[in-house]
Design an enzyme around this catalytic site. Structure first.
Site, mmCIF file in Angstrom:
data_model
loop_
_atom_site.group_PDB
_atom_site.id
_atom_site.type_symbol
_atom_site.label_atom_id
_atom_site.label_comp_id
_atom_site.label_asym_id
_atom_site.label_seq_id
_atom_site.Cartn_x
_atom_site.Cartn_y
_atom_site.Cartn_z
ATOM 1 N N LYS A 60 0.996 -2.016 -1.404
ATOM 2 C CA LYS A 60 -0.014 -1.518 -2.353
ATOM 3 C C LYS A 60 -0.102 -2.430 -3.579
ATOM 4 O O LYS A 60 -1.189 -2.797 -4.015
ATOM 5 C CB LYS A 60 0.329 -0.077 -2.767
ATOM 6 C CG LYS A 60 0.075 0.922 -1.651
ATOM 7 C CD LYS A 60 0.689 2.290 -1.920
ATOM 8 C CE LYS A 60 0.538 3.181 -0.678
ATOM 9 N NZ LYS A 60 1.181 4.493 -0.820
ATOM 10 N N GLN A 104 4.701 7.808 -5.157
ATOM 11 C CA GLN A 104 4.953 7.605 -3.730
ATOM 12 C C GLN A 104 5.776 8.757 -3.146
ATOM 13 O O GLN A 104 6.826 9.116 -3.679
ATOM 14 C CB GLN A 104 5.687 6.257 -3.527
ATOM 15 C CG GLN A 104 5.940 5.892 -2.083
ATOM 16 C CD GLN A 104 4.647 5.615 -1.303
ATOM 17 O OE1 GLN A 104 3.723 4.973 -1.803
ATOM 18 N NE2 GLN A 104 4.574 6.119 -0.083
ATOM 19 N N ASP A 127 -4.481 9.185 -5.257
ATOM 20 C CA ASP A 127 -4.149 9.673 -3.912
ATOM 21 C C ASP A 127 -4.998 10.894 -3.551
ATOM 22 O O ASP A 127 -5.039 11.298 -2.394
ATOM 23 C CB ASP A 127 -2.658 10.059 -3.850
ATOM 24 C CG ASP A 127 -1.826 9.033 -3.090
ATOM 25 O OD1 ASP A 127 -2.424 8.231 -2.327
ATOM 26 O OD2 ASP A 127 -0.595 9.032 -3.251
#
Ligand code: NDP
Length: 315
Positions: A60, A104, A127
Site C-alpha cells: 500500500k 490495518q 477502507d
C-alpha cells in the site's frame, strides 16, 4: 473442433490490467490536485507483527508513493494499549494534512476493533468500514466504499459486463466484502442473493448466478456444479494449499506444473475459493488467484484516498 479451446473457455480478468488502468487515472487526479495546491496524504497504522499485514502495508505504501500520494507508515508494538491507539487515531483525525487513515486489520486480540474503526473520522475512512460510510452506502448516498467490492464493480464496468437485471450471487456476508459487494451490485440494479454458512444447497443457488462472487475463505468451495455456464465468476478468497493432491484437483494442465513447483519450493501456493479448473472450463469470465481481485483492492485504496481528499477539502 479444437478441444483445447473447449476445455479452457473462460476469459481471464486480469487484476494487473484493471489495476494499472485505475492507477493511471489516480496518478492523473493526484497531479491535478497538486496543481490546485493539495497534496493527498495516506497514513497506514499497523499494530504488531502479523507477517501478512506487513506485506499488505508495504504494498500500500509503495503504491501510494508511485502515484504521488504522500504516505506515512505508523508501526506500533504488539502490546500497544487500546487507549494509545485511539489517541493516535484522534491525532490523525485532527491533522489537516491527512486525507486517509487506514488501520490495518487484524488488530491484536486485546484491542477492540470496532471501537477503533468507529473512532476514525468517516471522511478519512479510506477502507470504508466506519458505520457512517456503511450506512451511507446502504442508503445509496455518496460514501467511501470498501476497496475490494468497489474494485470488483469498477472492473465489471470497465469490462462492459451487464449488471442491470443480472442474477448476482454473493457468497459471504462480512462487513468488509460480502455485504458491501451485495449493496453495490444492488445499486447497479442486479437481483442480488447473499449466501453464508447457513445457506441450504449452496450449489443450487450459485448455479443460477450470472455473476457469482465468492468471498468465503474456504479453498475450492465453488466447484463445477456451482457455476452456471458462461457466468462471470469473481474469486475474492485467499487461501493457501500445501499438497499436490489438492493442487491436482484445483488446476488443469495449463497451470498445474507451475503450482506443483511452487509448493515444492515454498511449501504452499495461493488459491481462491473457486476451483480454477472448473471455472476456466465452465465460466465466461474468471478472476484468478493470485493476479485478480487482490491487485484491484490496493488500486481502489488509492482511488479512495483521492476521493477522501476531494470530499473533505472540497476541491
Ligand atoms: P469472513 O471470514 O469475515 O467471512 C466469510 C464469510 O463466508 C462469512 O459470511 C461466512 O458465513 C461465509 N462462509 C463460511 N463458510 C461458508 C460455507 N461453508 N458456505 C457458505 N458460506 C460460508 O471473511 P472476509 O469476508 O473477510 O474474507 C473472505 C475471503 O476473502 C478470505 O479468504 C479473505 O482472505 C479474502 N479477502 C481477499 C481480499 C482481496 O483483496 N483479495 C480482501 C478481503 C478479503 P457466516 O457469516 O454465516 O459465518
Amino acid at each position: 473442433m479444437n478441444t483445447e479451446m473447449k476445455e479452457y473457455q473462460a476469459e481471464i480478468l486480469s487484476g494487473k490490467e484493471f489495476s494499472a488502468a485505475i492507477k493511471e487515472e489516480v496518478a492523473e487526479a493526484v497531479s491535478k490536485l497538486k496543481e490546485a495546491g493539495v497534496e493527498p496524504c495516506l497514513v497506514v497504522v499497523r499494530v504488531g507483527a502479523d507477517p501478512a499485514s506487513e506485506v499488505y502495508v508495504r504494498s500500500k505504501v509503495k503504491t501510494a508513493e508511485e502515484l504521488g500520494i504522500r504516505s506515512e507508515h505508523r508501526h506500533l508494538p504488539e502490546d500497544t494499549p487500546q487507549e494509545d491507539l485511539l489517541a493516535i487515531v484522534d491525532e490523525l483525525n485532527a491533522r489537516e494534512d491527512v486525507d486517509g487513515i487506514l488501520v490495518q486489520l487484524p488488530l491484536p486480540k486485546h484491542i477492540n476493533e470496532t471501537e477503533v474503526l468507529e473512532r476514525l473520522d468517516p471522511l478519512k475512512d479510506v477502507d470504508g468500514f466506519h458505520p457512517v460510510n456503511a450506512g451511507r452506502l446502504a442508503q445509496g448516498h455518496e460514501a467511501l466504499v470498501p476497496c475490494t467490492p468497489a474494485g470488483i464493480i469498477d472492473m465489471l464496468k470497465r469490462k462492459g459486463i451487464e449488471m442491470k437485471g443480472a442474477n448476482a450471487v454473493v457468497v459471504g456476508r462480512s462487513n468488509i466484502v460480502g455485504k458491501p459487494m451485495a449493496l453495490l451490485l444492488l445499486q447497479e440494479h442486479a437481483t442480488v442473493t447473499i449466501c453464508h454458512s447457513r445457506t441450504r444447497d449452496l450449489a443450487d443457488v450459485c448455479s443460477r448466478a450470472d455473476i457469482l462472487v465468492a468471498a468465503v475463505g474456504v479453498t475450492g468451495i465453488i466447484r463445477e456444479e456451482h457455476i452456471k455456464p458462461g457466468a462471470v465468476v469473481v474469486d475474492v478468497g485467499m487461501n493457501s494449499i500445501t499438497d499436490a493432491e489438492t493442487a491436482r484437483d484445483f488446476f488443469g494442465d495449463d497451470e498445474l506444473e507451475k503450482r506443483l513447483t511452487t509448493i515444492e519450493r515454498r511449501g504452499s501456493t495461493l488459491v481462491g475459493d473457486v476451483n480454477a479448473k472448473a471455472a476456466k472450463s465452465k465460466a465466461g469470465y474468471f478472476t484468478p488467484v493470485p493476479g485478480g481481485v487482490g491487485l484491484l483492492t490496493v488500486a481502489m485504496l488509492m482511488k479512495n484516498t483521492v476521493k477522501a481528499a476531494r470530499l473533505r477539502r472540497k476541491v
